[in-house]
Design a protein around this motif. Structure first.
Motif, PDB file in Angstrom:
ATOM      1  N   LEU A   1     -24.407  45.730 -66.762  1.00 31.69           N
ATOM      2  CA  LEU A   1     -24.160  44.543 -65.936  1.00 31.69           C
ATOM      3  C   LEU A   1     -22.711  44.492 -65.460  1.00 31.69           C
ATOM      4  O   LEU A   1     -22.446  44.190 -64.286  1.00 31.69           O
ATOM      5  CB  LEU A   1     -24.495  43.275 -66.719  1.00 31.69           C
ATOM      6  CG  LEU A   1     -25.970  43.041 -67.050  1.00 31.69           C
ATOM      7  CD1 LEU A   1     -26.139  41.729 -67.811  1.00 31.69           C
ATOM      8  CD2 LEU A   1     -26.826  43.032 -65.798  1.00 31.69           C
TER       9      LEU A   1
ATOM     10  N   ILE B   1     -24.961  41.504 -60.565  1.00 30.98           N
ATOM     11  CA  ILE B   1     -25.277  41.254 -61.981  1.00 30.98           C
ATOM     12  C   ILE B   1     -26.635  40.576 -62.114  1.00 30.98           C
ATOM     13  O   ILE B   1     -27.468  40.965 -62.933  1.00 30.98           O
ATOM     14  CB  ILE B   1     -24.175  40.401 -62.639  1.00 30.98           C
ATOM     15  CG1 ILE B   1     -22.891  41.219 -62.786  1.00 30.98           C
ATOM     16  CG2 ILE B   1     -24.632  39.880 -64.001  1.00 30.98           C
ATOM     17  CD1 ILE B   1     -21.701  40.404 -63.228  1.00 30.98           C
ATOM     18  N   ILE B   2     -26.867  39.559 -61.304  1.00 33.95           N
ATOM     19  CA  ILE B   2     -28.128  38.818 -61.381  1.00 33.95           C
ATOM     20  C   ILE B   2     -29.305  39.719 -61.015  1.00 33.95           C
ATOM     21  O   ILE B   2     -30.339  39.727 -61.683  1.00 33.95           O
ATOM     22  CB  ILE B   2     -28.076  37.575 -60.473  1.00 33.95           C
ATOM     23  CG1 ILE B   2     -27.067  36.573 -61.034  1.00 33.95           C
ATOM     24  CG2 ILE B   2     -29.452  36.929 -60.342  1.00 33.95           C
ATOM     25  CD1 ILE B   2     -26.776  35.406 -60.138  1.00 33.95           C
TER      26      ILE B   2
ATOM     27  N   SER C   1     -29.725  42.282 -63.925  1.00 33.82           N
ATOM     28  CA  SER C   1     -30.181  41.721 -65.205  1.00 33.82           C
ATOM     29  C   SER C   1     -31.701  41.575 -65.231  1.00 33.82           C
ATOM     30  O   SER C   1     -32.340  41.756 -66.270  1.00 33.82           O
ATOM     31  CB  SER C   1     -29.521  40.363 -65.464  1.00 33.82           C
ATOM     32  OG  SER C   1     -29.937  39.403 -64.511  1.00 33.82           O
TER      33      SER C   1
ATOM     34  N   THR D   1     -25.843  38.331 -69.675  1.00 35.06           N
ATOM     35  CA  THR D   1     -25.623  38.039 -68.257  1.00 35.06           C
ATOM     36  C   THR D   1     -24.431  37.109 -68.075  1.00 35.06           C
ATOM     37  O   THR D   1     -23.588  37.311 -67.199  1.00 35.06           O
ATOM     38  CB  THR D   1     -26.885  37.407 -67.645  1.00 35.06           C
ATOM     39  OG1 THR D   1     -27.995  38.289 -67.832  1.00 35.06           O
ATOM     40  CG2 THR D   1     -26.695  37.150 -66.162  1.00 35.06           C
TER      41      THR D   1
END
Length: 352
Positions: free
Chosen positions: A143, A156-157, A160, A170
């Motif tokens: 991440l 990242i979102i 994840s 996260t």
């Protein structure tokens, strides 16, 4: 049958069950207070910049938002409206497309895109190695690598969800990239002036190395309009790699070495669509459909949207959240960020 996003499904159901005037009024009640606060903070920062010589409205807007958020907190009624700052940021970027000739944009992207891909891949795999040295959990390392190398929180979102990272991992990764995004807004303009960088070099460097799109816009425009526009154009090149890199992450996480899922369909799925709107407006402008007055009006409008976005960046910076990250993710993210910033600066000086 295509799955409907839960939020869209809930809104559709609410529209069916509620008279349209009442539905609109509820939305106004939810979003208007926070949006008005973004406008007020941005405008106040703009006014202050006229009286405080040498201080740009950009850091002023961010600092003011952060001060309010951390000193007084935010009433729940303001949260919905403030959360729209990313929308205003994207709309502002799209409107800037009118200022960029499509021929110049295309030539620039042909030159920068291979370098953006190189930096994204180098940053990603170097961060994986750094995370391993610091013995960070593998999902957290992936991440941080995605956030540092591609486009910050958005990457990242997206990542994840693909690797099944925990909510805590996260949050740690998001906190890490927010720390260094905030530092970039402060340090990059100082370094840019100390090094005597031109706006072209500075804008390219910012777009290649700063994490979040919001921070790229804020950092670029602090040194000038040309630097800001170049930073945005460069950052969009990095965002275009999102689909391909997520496909690589899928293979790494599943233990396969060959990224066979790098397809047009996957790349399209993970490509933010506001980039296409930016390109379309650039084409429309280049074909002569917009007058000089139209372009000026769109530029001024984009500046107002950016004012709101910068205030939103400040409201998002909550020290209590960032303090939860811990020193190991911060160290790993710091080393990775320094590596990406250094190599990006050298490349920017060479190609510009």
């Amino acid at each position: 049958m295509t799955e409907i996003h839960p939020h869209i499904e809930a809104v559709s159901q609410e529209i069916k069950e509620t008279p349209i005037h009442l539905f609109i009024w509820r939305r106004v009640q939810r979003y208007a207070p926070g949006i008005l606060l973004l406008v007020a903070v941005g405008y106040f920062a703009l006014v202050c910049s006229y009286f405080l010589t040498g201080l740009s409205y950009i850091p002023m807007s961010i600092l003011l938002g952060a001060f309010i958020s951390n000193s007084f907190g935010l009433h729940p009624a303001l949260e919905k409206g403030i959360s729209t700052y990313e929308l205003w940021l994207k709309v502002g970027i799209v409107l800037l497309g009118a200022q960029v000739a499509f021929t110049q944009l295309g030539i620039y992207w042909l030159k920068v895109l291979p370098l953006a891909i190189l930096i994204v891949l180098l940053g990603f795999f170097i961060t994986l190695a750094i995370g391993k040295c610091f013995r960070l959990p593998r999902p957290l390392t992936i991440l941080i690598a995605a956030g540092s190398g591609i486009c910050g929180v958005s990457a990242i979102i997206n990542t994840s969800k693909r690797i099944g990272a925990s909510e805590e991992e996260t949050e740690y990764a998001v906190g890490t990239v927010l720390v260094f995004g905030a530092l970039a807004i402060v340090l990059y303009p100082i370094l840019g002036r100390l090094l005597g960088l031109s706006e072209q070099i500075y804008g390219t460097w910012t777009g290649l190395s700063v994490n979040n799109t919001a921070e790229v816009v804020a950092t670029g425009y602090t040194l000038g309009a040309v630097a800001g526009t170049i930073a945005i154009a460069t950052k969009l090149c990095r965002i275009l790699t999102l689909g391909a890199v997520i496909s690589i992450i899928d293979r790494i996480d599943s233990g396969e070495s060959t990224p066979r899922d790098i397809t047009i369909q996957n790349i399209w799925k993970h490509t933010p669509k506001f980039i296409l709107a930016f390109v379309v407006l650039s084409i429309v402008s280049s074909l002569g459909f917009l007058s000089a007055e139209d372009k000026t009006s769109l530029y001024n409008l984009s500046s107002w949207f950016f004012l709101m976005a910068f205030a939103g960046i400040g409201f998002r910076l909550k020290w209590s959240d960032l303090s939860k990250v811990g020193y190991r993710p911060l160290l790993a993210g710091g080393i990775s960020t320094l590596f990406i910033a250094s190599i990006s600066l050298v490349i920017s000086m060479i190609i510009t």
